[in-house]
Design an enzyme around this catalytic site. Structure first.
Site, PDB file in Angstrom:
ATOM      1  CE  LYS A   1      -3.524   2.806   0.413  1.00  0.00           C
ATOM      2  NZ  LYS A   1      -4.502   2.964   1.490  1.00  0.00           N
TER       3      LYS A   1
ATOM      4  CE  LYS B   1      -2.671   7.255   7.303  1.00  0.00           C
ATOM      5  NZ  LYS B   1      -3.673   6.197   7.254  1.00  0.00           N
TER       6      LYS B   1
END
Lengths: 297, 297
Positions: free
Chosen positions: A173, A241
């Site tokens: 990811k 983030k």
């Protein structure tokens, strides 16, 4: 075959539609979120209400978690009244947040000591993909648990790949996020250079975007940049983030990522100006600011 | 309609097939290159041999130039025995090299003072595109000259766009190079992070390359990086030259290009190691070196 009870923790923009798809596929579901109204909304769709992460885990064989960041996963699983307290041997946790691979591995280890294997299974595809059950799911963790959970993952996603031991789903990811942000920056540099040079930016977008520099991001984000439409799909704050996670993982690996780091700094400068809730295509605003130009067309 | 005589200067990997396509389309053609054997090869395909740039210009109504760099264009057009000396009022010069927009504008001005308009018409698509007559051609210069030359450009290219006054064709080409190099770097950072993290790099390429980070470069260069096939299409040396042009143009515009600059430095580090003749996909070698990892799969 009897469908296992599923516990679902985290009913945000991604979690809520994913949980609904599981209800629609006739999985018995007990749901929990720290925001009670989100639980109520899912109860009205047929779920049972969980009162804590522990409660959810104690009533289900499969526990799915999807929360914003690494500390949230630590609280939900390892914290007081967490999943770990409610889980019993043989349960499986499918942890679908995008978090630091190292944190994920630690959580997986704690669970496995209780006999409950964990899969890390972060997703991409956004709320639209979640609603359509068309997410891409990148899985790490024990092969056996993966096989057992595959039918459940297939309710939520279309492209589901197992990459190896715990942590590898998270790492893939992060690789994906690296590819996305640097490609967004490519589009931003093309369009802002064109604008600064006084060219017809839309025409440049068409020409450059149909040559070797063609990309899905050029196709999807380019027009939004030209129209100054910064409504989020995925927000800069969430992207930032994710880039913090990339930076931490890269740090652990001693991995320099020059372009990714540059983009991280640019996104940070936008956050500093209160623009974190804009969509990632608003990265072009950082280039406009740097270059004192305006991209439109 | 009688076809104008075309002078063709620069018979390299791009120029030679472009000139051959014009011969095949029955344009009378006089060809010149500083390497005599290249001229001979085109003569055997039906061209007349030019003895200098001036000679070529004096025998044609349309002069096409395609040479490696800005100084080469200055020599070919403005130098002794150059195109400017041989050109007469009403001639048109189609300058198809990738050079500095500022240099191109200066050359265009000198020509227009002699009544010979210039089009800047750099191309993309590589030798394959040149052979197939399928180049993308980005044109700047007087509209009228563009209209007159369009049938000739259509012999060499498929996607032909006029962007504005002289220099704008070159600028669009530089925008294109910016998009290409930063997207290549995106792919390099994805694959090298995956390698460094010990993931199955080909599988990561498949997954990331079919999501939001999908790009033509991911599709075309990704497999070559995985197979460690660095045979050039377009060389790092030429890419570096183009990035020098980008840097100069950006300097003039006071345009910061953080990711493009970072890639420029990486390519320079590969040149310093004698790797300039490898294809641009070999940019991944810079990431391997930086990160002490090996991308393969």
């Amino acid at each position: 075959m009897v469908k296992p009870n599923i516990g679902f923790i985290g009913l945000g923009r991604m979690g809520a539609p994913m949980a609904k798809n599981l209800l629609d596929a006739d999985y018995p579901l007990i749901a929990y979120d720290i925001v009670p109204s989100k639980v109520e909304s899912l109860v009205s769709a047929g779920a049972k209400a969980g009162s804590s992460c522990r409660h959810v885990a104690s009533e289900s064989q499969i526990v799915i978690t999807i929360v914003p960041d690494s500390p949230d996963v630590e609280v939900a699983v390892l914290g007081p009244d967490g999943v770990l307290e409610g889980a019993t041997s043989g349960d499986i946790v499918i942890e679908m947040s995008t978090i630091a691979p190292g944190v994920g591995r630690r959580v997986a280890q704690a669970l496995s000591q209780k006999g409950a294997p964990m899969l890390d299974a972060p997703v991409s595809g956004g709320p639209q993909g979640a609603e359509a059950g068309a997410l891409s799911i990148m899985v790490g963790g024990p092969e056996e648990a993966f096989k057992q959970c595959l039918p459940i993952l297939q309710v939520m996603g279309e492209r589901i790949e197992h990459f190896g031991p715990n942590g590898s789903g998270y790492m893939v990811k992060l690789c994906n996020q690296v590819g996305c942000v640097v490609t967004i920056q490519a589009v931003c540099e093309v369009l802002s250079l064109a604008a600064k040079a006084g060219l017809d930016v839309r025409k440049v977008w068409q020409t450059v975007g149909s040559g070797l520099a063609a990309s899905r991001i050029m196709e999807l984000h380019g027009p939004k940049m030209l129209e100054r439409d910064y409504a989020p799909g995925f927000t800069l704050a969430l992207q930032e983030k994710d880039l913090r996670l990339v930076a931490a993982a890269a740090d652990e690996l001693e991995m320099p990522l020059p372009a990714t780091s540059a983009v991280h700094q640019l996104i940070r400068s936008l956050s500093a100006k209160g623009k974190g809730e804009l969509g990632t295509q608003a990265l072009v605003l950082a280039m406009e600011e740097l270059a004192n130009c305006q991209v439109k067309g």
